[in-house]
Design a protein around this motif. Structure first.
Motif, short mmCIF file in Angstrom:
data_model
loop_
_atom_site.label_atom_id
_atom_site.label_comp_id
_atom_site.label_asym_id
_atom_site.label_seq_id
_atom_site.Cartn_x
_atom_site.Cartn_y
_atom_site.Cartn_z
N LEU A 24 0.83 -1.20 0.00
CA LEU A 24 0.00 0.00 0.00
C LEU A 24 0.86 1.26 0.00
N LEU A 91 -6.30 5.93 4.11
CA LEU A 91 -5.26 5.19 4.82
C LEU A 91 -4.76 6.05 5.97
N MET A 117 -1.63 -0.35 9.99
CA MET A 117 -2.24 0.68 9.15
C MET A 117 -3.75 0.48 9.15
N TYR A 119 -7.17 0.97 7.07
CA TYR A 119 -7.57 1.02 5.66
C TYR A 119 -9.08 1.19 5.67
#
Length: 253
Positions: A24, A91, A117, A119
């Protein structure tokens, strides 16, 4: 933006896979996505982009700001809370501290790669077209810089939602609005509702025509970390206008 707000959407949106996170991040870099790094409990931010990665993948290289004061504040921050969008999906990740390095002969920041992270699929907000029966203005204050004195720009709000606003720009000020620009000192007075202070991010700017064929410039902007109380005022304004519209259509007023 705070750590708590960045983690308020449930563990099902949190990614821990190092490979998935790296993929990503590389997509953000390859698509030249802007990234906003907040620090000092959201009072300051660095508008940046991912320039590259260390060979072992343990660090990201972020573009430095042309504003030296922002760079110094970034270096003093212990934690950076970063937010970006990839194909309309938000994000978020935390990192820091940052250190100054040289990247391809230019100043840049090196920060640790995130270990997790968020998302988040963006929510779709109901967007209200502001009725012609009243005017909704957004007043934006620009600080002084080396080229201009401090100035105030008045814009007309065309539509509004909990996610942001569409603004009609005065011709003399349209060059102030560039995609990705952050507008941290904005004020909207919602008729019969209240006044809110907000930070806006310019998403896109485009030329169009009014009903008489005359050119005009519009900017689509999103709210950045809008306070809960301000969100309530926006929602209250939208509901009030919609109720009046429905009552008018039914001949009740």
């Amino acid at each position: 933006m705070s750590e708590q707000s960045a983690a308020s959407d449930g563990d099902k949106y949190t990614i821990h896979s190092r490979q998935e996170i790296r993929t990503l991040l590389r997509r953000l870099s390859e698509q030249h996505c802007l990234l906003t790094a907040y620090f000092d409990e959201g009072r300051h931010f660095l508008l940046t982009a991912i320039l590259g990665f260390s060979e072992d993948g343990r660090y990201l290289v972020l573009d430095a700001s042309p504003d030296q004061d922002i760079n110094e504040r970034t270096l003093r921050a212990k934690r950076l809370l970063c937010s970006s969008q990839l194909e309309r999906v938000e994000l978020r990740f935390g990192t820091g501290p940052a250190e100054m390095i040289q990247h391809e002969g230019l100043p840049a920041f090196r920060v640790p790669a995130p270990t997790s992270m968020r998302y988040l699929q963006r929510r779709e907000y109901y967007r209200l077209l502001v009725p012609v029966t009243h005017t909704l203005e957004c007043v934006i204050r620009f600080p002084a810089d080396e080229h201009r004195h401090a100035r105030t720009v008045q814009t007309r709000v065309i539509d509004i939602s909990l996610g942001g606003v569409a603004l009609l720009l005065p011709p003399e000020a349209k060059d102030e609005f560039e995609p990705g620009a952050m507008l941290p000192d904005c004020q909207l007075t919602l008729p019969d509702t209240g006044r809110i202070e907000a930070t806006l991010r310019v998403c896109h700017v485009f030329e169009t025509n009014d009903g008489r064929g005359l050119p005009r410039t519009q900017a689509g902007c999103e709210f950045v970390a809008l306070a809960t109380q301000s969100q309530s005022l926006v929602q209250r304004y939208i509901l009030r206008v919609e109720r009046k519209r429905i009552a008018r259509e039914r001949g009740l007023i």
